[in-house]
Enzyme design. Structure first.
Site, PDB file in Angstrom:
ATOM      1  N   ARG A 113       0.722  -0.895   0.319  1.00  0.00           N
ATOM      2  CA  ARG A 113      -0.298   0.304  -0.209  1.00  0.00           C
ATOM      3  C   ARG A 113       0.755   0.935  -0.039  1.00  0.00           C
ATOM      4  NH1 ARG A 113      -2.374   1.294   4.134  1.00  0.00           N
ATOM      5  NH2 ARG A 113      -4.586   2.247   2.870  1.00  0.00           N
ATOM      6  N   TYR A 149      -8.089  -4.999   4.841  1.00  0.00           N
ATOM      7  CA  TYR A 149      -7.360  -4.335   5.981  1.00  0.00           C
ATOM      8  C   TYR A 149      -8.032  -3.487   4.444  1.00  0.00           C
ATOM      9  CZ  TYR A 149      -5.298   0.084   6.795  1.00  0.00           C
ATOM     10  OH  TYR A 149      -3.942   1.302   7.316  1.00  0.00           O
ATOM     11  N   GLU A 165      -1.024   9.341  18.376  1.00  0.00           N
ATOM     12  CA  GLU A 165      -1.661   8.124  18.370  1.00  0.00           C
ATOM     13  C   GLU A 165      -0.782   7.233  18.635  1.00  0.00           C
ATOM     14  OE1 GLU A 165      -3.222   7.543  14.281  1.00  0.00           O
ATOM     15  OE2 GLU A 165      -4.803   9.087  14.486  1.00  0.00           O
ATOM     16  N   ASP A 203      -9.929   0.198   2.809  1.00  0.00           N
ATOM     17  CA  ASP A 203      -9.842   2.095   2.254  1.00  0.00           C
ATOM     18  C   ASP A 203     -11.651   2.013   2.143  1.00  0.00           C
ATOM     19  OD1 ASP A 203      -7.452   2.315   3.347  1.00  0.00           O
ATOM     20  OD2 ASP A 203      -6.754   2.467   1.361  1.00  0.00           O
ATOM     21  N   ARG A 249       8.611   6.030  -4.909  1.00  0.00           N
ATOM     22  CA  ARG A 249       8.342   6.966  -6.774  1.00  0.00           C
ATOM     23  C   ARG A 249       9.602   7.529  -6.873  1.00  0.00           C
ATOM     24  NH1 ARG A 249       4.000   9.707  -4.279  1.00  0.00           N
ATOM     25  NH2 ARG A 249       1.833   8.582  -5.258  1.00  0.00           N
ATOM     26  N   ARG A 292       2.406   9.262  15.316  1.00  0.00           N
ATOM     27  CA  ARG A 292       2.260   9.716  14.692  1.00  0.00           C
ATOM     28  C   ARG A 292       1.843  10.872  14.924  1.00  0.00           C
ATOM     29  NH1 ARG A 292      -1.605   7.385   9.816  1.00  0.00           N
ATOM     30  NH2 ARG A 292      -3.986   7.455  10.956  1.00  0.00           N
ATOM     31  N   ARG A 320      -5.359  -5.413  15.478  1.00  0.00           N
ATOM     32  CA  ARG A 320      -4.772  -3.882  16.125  1.00  0.00           C
ATOM     33  C   ARG A 320      -6.110  -2.776  17.007  1.00  0.00           C
ATOM     34  NH1 ARG A 320      -3.175   0.484  13.535  1.00  0.00           N
ATOM     35  NH2 ARG A 320      -3.643   0.155  11.379  1.00  0.00           N
TER      36      ARG A 320
END
Length: 411
Positions: free
Chosen positions: A186, A366, A318, A368, A190, A295, A264
């Site tokens: 995921r 998982y 978090e 989105d 680049r 984060r 989790r």
């Protein structure tokens, strides 16, 4: 909508019962009511609609906060994009997070800028590819079998150890060598200076927030939502012939009889700080393992066009951890032992009469937001003919009285 006779009577005469008011359940409910005219009852254990996408206004600052962590909508699926735009418009927000490693901020996802900064020299795309290719040679050309090997195959060991290993151990509370390779797929890599996190065709934040989307999706006279109610306490009163869409944890459905799947969860520490801008960006990750949190999210930056206080801001630390008994499971860990255990539950689920398992928790995937919506739309297309033809007369079973939507009833 208040249905005469109370919640139990309402459940006994429903055309469909949905467990959970997140995107999967809300999409099925919206389609069932609007496309097939079915009387739908949603049972939601929490005190609000929207599942983990629930958003609310922080009372001290007026800033919109996502209670269960940040959600950025993105998709390249035109069908999903067209569907969700029936209920909201989107801003032009583009997600560009950063990560801190050894006191220095780097752009994420790993891109040519990240690589140049990390190695302290300017590299062309070809030079960067050659550098990384030399570092991935340690795998000897074999197919990666876990997250660590997959990450090394993508970015080499130095970048993996700097930006991925520690963060992953904190995020999943699991050794990266025990996690499936698919998780790291995921994360884009680049060899350009493009620092957008998502490469999808469409991206943005809902103009009025996420909760407004769910309110509009469920705004139908045939949809009734019961909040603060546990389906497990009510199911014995629901006729077995009524189709049920279950979106909760699949191991909970079977009372953990095969064992507990690995999940989790995350603890959120919300703080109002005395500054108009705490970190200059919406999301700052912390890659080093000696930093307890993964984060810091500063929510005002998701909607830069909105009015906001000049002397206050909302930040959220978090702290992910493994979910224990009584915790809210957010994401499946998916270790090899979990996948083996899930297969047992899946075999049993396939044999359950009149129960359809859908969404992230029930399918142990998982997903989105756009994937969840897309899955629900496809599943509805498959199930609608069977459900409508069961011999029930849609939307005519009960007298109703409109008194205000989403009233919480005690079963």
């Amino acid at each position: 909508m208040l249905i005469s006779g109370g919640p139990l009577d309402m459940l006994r005469h429903a055309d469909m019962v949905i467990v959970g008011a997140g995107f999967y359940g809300a999409t099925i409910a919206e389609r069932a009511a609007n496309e097939a005219g079915l009387k739908v009852v949603i049972i939601e254990r929490r005190s609000h609609i929207g599942g983990n996408c629930f958003s609310e206004i922080d009372p001290a600052t007026g800033i919109e906060v996502h209670r269960y962590g940040p959600h950025i909508f993105h998709t390249s699926n035109m069908a999903v994009w067209s569907y969700i735009n029936r209920f909201t418009t989107f801003t032009g927000y583009v997600h560009r997070p950063f990560t801190v490693h050894r006191g220095e901020a780097f752009a994420l996802p790993i891109n040519l800028g990240t690589i140049c900064q990390f190695y302290r020299r300017h590299l062309t795309p070809d030079e960067a590819r050659a550098l990384i290719a030399g570092q991935t040679a340690e795998l000897g050309g074999r197919e990666p079998t876990n997250l660590e090997e997959k990450a090394i195959s993508l970015v080499g060991r130095p970048l993996y150890e700097a930006f991925i290993r520690g963060y992953t151990r904190k995020q999943w509370q699991t050794d990266p060598r025990e996690l499936p390779a698919s998780i790291i797929s995921r994360l884009p890599v680049r060899y350009t200076f493009d620092n957008r996190y998502f490469a999808d065709t469409f991206e943005g934040m809902p103009v009025d927030g996420y909760t407004a989307i769910f309110d509009r999706m469920l705004r139908h006279e045939n949809i009734y939502v019961v909040l603060d109610a546990d389906w497990f306490d009510l199911k014995s009163s629901i006729p077995a012939a009524i189709p049920t869409i279950y979106t909760g944890p699949i191991d909970r459905y079977f009372d953990y009889s095969e064992g507990r799947l690995g999940w989790r969860t995350t603890e959120f520490d919300r703080t109002v700080v005395p500054t108009g801008d705490f970190q200059g960006t919406a999301m700052m990750n912390y890659a080093d393992e000696d930093v307890a949190y993964t984060r810091i999210v500063e929510y005002q930056h998701f909607h830069p066009g909105r009015d906001r206080p000049k002397d206050r801001s909302v930040i959220v630390y978090e702290y992910p951890r493994s979910a224990g008994q009584g915790d809210e499971p957010f994401y499946p860990i998916g270790a090899p032992s979990d996948r083996s255990l899930f297969r047992k539950y899946k075999e049993r689920a396939d044999k359950e009469p009149n129960i359809h398992f859908g969404g992230r928790l029930a399918t142990y995937r998982y997903l989105d937001m756009h994937q969840t919506i897309g899955s629900a739309l496809k599943d509805w297309d498959r199930m609608k003919t069977t459900i409508v033809q069961r011999g029930r007369t849609p939307a005519t079973h009960l007298q109703t009285e409109t008194v205000g939507r989403f009233d919480t009833l005690s079963p």
